[in-house]
Design a protein around this motif. Structure first.
Motif, PDB file in Angstrom:
ATOM      1  N   TYR A 135       0.843  -1.199   0.000  1.00 27.78           N
ATOM      2  CA  TYR A 135       0.000   0.000   0.000  1.00 27.78           C
ATOM      3  C   TYR A 135       0.877   1.248   0.000  1.00 27.78           C
ATOM      4  N   LEU A 137       0.187   5.116   0.892  1.00 27.81           N
ATOM      5  CA  LEU A 137      -0.779   6.075   1.422  1.00 27.81           C
ATOM      6  C   LEU A 137      -0.336   7.486   1.037  1.00 27.81           C
ATOM      7  N   VAL A 187     -10.033   7.015   0.340  1.00 28.31           N
ATOM      8  CA  VAL A 187     -10.054   7.145   1.802  1.00 28.31           C
ATOM      9  C   VAL A 187     -11.469   7.376   2.314  1.00 28.31           C
ATOM     10  N   LEU A 202      -7.001   5.892   8.850  1.00 31.13           N
ATOM     11  CA  LEU A 202      -7.034   7.048   7.944  1.00 31.13           C
ATOM     12  C   LEU A 202      -7.950   8.109   8.558  1.00 31.13           C
ATOM     13  N   PHE A 215      -2.690  10.143   9.400  1.00 30.21           N
ATOM     14  CA  PHE A 215      -2.606   8.717   9.730  1.00 30.21           C
ATOM     15  C   PHE A 215      -2.251   8.501  11.200  1.00 30.21           C
TER      16      PHE A 215
END
Ligand SMILES: [Zn+2]
Length: 324
Positions: A135, A137, A187, A202, A215
């Motif tokens: 992932y 972010l 998100v 998130l 985060f």
């Protein structure tokens, strides 16, 4: 070197005390908010204070897509900071890797010019496999956040996580070096990205951009859990009162969530804001048994957010009374 650092600190405190004289500042004035920010900052967040309160209009950003500084000006070595958490940023831009039992979660991806060296080579230098990045972010849709996202998506199949608002802003960008990442996961405020034994919450924190995401997650220090809060967009928005109010509201929201989660580490998108470069040097000098310099404690994290909130309040007060 010590003398130079001391001189810089003195120069800053002289500037701050000139501009932030608390004295008889009228309640609600920019001066009063700046004095509160200064008090909260102490010596831990002088970079954040100088950026947000003293000279918010002069952003020290470390180049752009078209104005690429020489490598020596931006390159920073990757560093293991906690048992399973690693710094991968440049001298000025934060980027981090959370290593889990089932792969890696990357937080932000620097400018494209630095992505291969800092992210791909950085992971390898640390003994981690970039192919295990699952992932990516993206805290917000600015070029210094998304520079390596497409590369990680295409080369390693990593899934890009971004807010709907900032994903749309990225879609509209032109001339993006390395290409634009596509949003794989949009998100949702409060949702978690879970991977193996790691999880990142998130948090929608609009302000710096309309879709900024922050985060909250847990890392390990000597096997014990330590909670980290990462503010997804450090700089105050320059687009007027509504965005500043949004920033302020988000700052308070994130501070509350960080406190509830017992966060003792505060990080952000720019190393001047969370003092990362200084702390990385202190890491190098750390002796066995000494505290991790990134651990601020709950009070330190609260002070971090107070600086941002008070500087946003000061900026709002200045808009009401220009020249203050
Ligand atoms: Zn930004």
């Amino acid at each position: 070197m010590k003398i130079r650092v001391a001189a810089c600190v003195l120069a800053l405190s002289a500037l701050v005390s000139t501009d932030l004289s608390a004295g008889a500042a009228p309640p609600g004035s920019a001066e009063e908010h700046m004095a509160k920010a200064k008090e909260a900052a102490g010596m831990d967040f002088t970079g954040l204070l100088s950026q947000l309160c003293v000279t918010p209009d002069v952003f020290i950003g470390g180049g752009s897509n078209t104005n690429i500084p020489p490598r020596a000006a931006w390159y920073a070595e990757p560093v293991k900071v906690f048992d399973n958490f690693y710094f991968l940023g440049t001298k000025t831009h934060g980027a981090w890797a959370l290593n889990t039992s089932d792969g890696i979660i990357l937080i932000d991806t620097v400018f494209n010019y630095a992505a291969e060296a800092e992210l791909v080579d950085g992971l390898k230098t640390l003994g981690l496999d970039p192919a295990k990045v699952k992932y990516v972010l993206i805290s917000h849709g600015h070029p210094d956040r998304i520079g390596g996202a497409r590369l990680l998506q295409e080369r390693f199949g990593a899934k890009v996580v971004v807010s709907g608002e900032d994903g749309a802003a990225i879609d509209k960008m032109t001339d993006v070096p390395g290409g634009k990442p596509k949003a794989d996961i949009i998100v949702k405020d409060g949702e978690k990205i879970t991977l193996g034994d790691g999880a990142v919450t998130l948090v929608s924190t609009p302000g710096h951009t309309v879709g900024t995401t922050s985060f909250i997650f847990t890392v390990k220090e000597g096997g014990k859990p330590v909670t980290v809060v990462y503010q997804g967009g450090m700089a105050l928005p320059g687009s007027g009162a509504p965005a500043l109010t949004s920033y302020l509201t988000s700052q308070r929201k994130l501070a509350g969530l960080a406190e509830a989660a017992n966060a003792s580490v505060a990080l952000t998108t720019h190393t001047m804001g969370d003092n990362t470069q200084v702390k990385l040097r202190l890491m190098a000098a750390r002796k066995a048994g000494e505290a991790n310099p990134f651990e601020l404690g709950k009070q330190g994290v609260a002070r971090y957010f107070t600086v941002g909130a008070e500087c946003a309040e000061a900026a709002l007060a200045r808009l009401k009374r220009p020249g203050a």
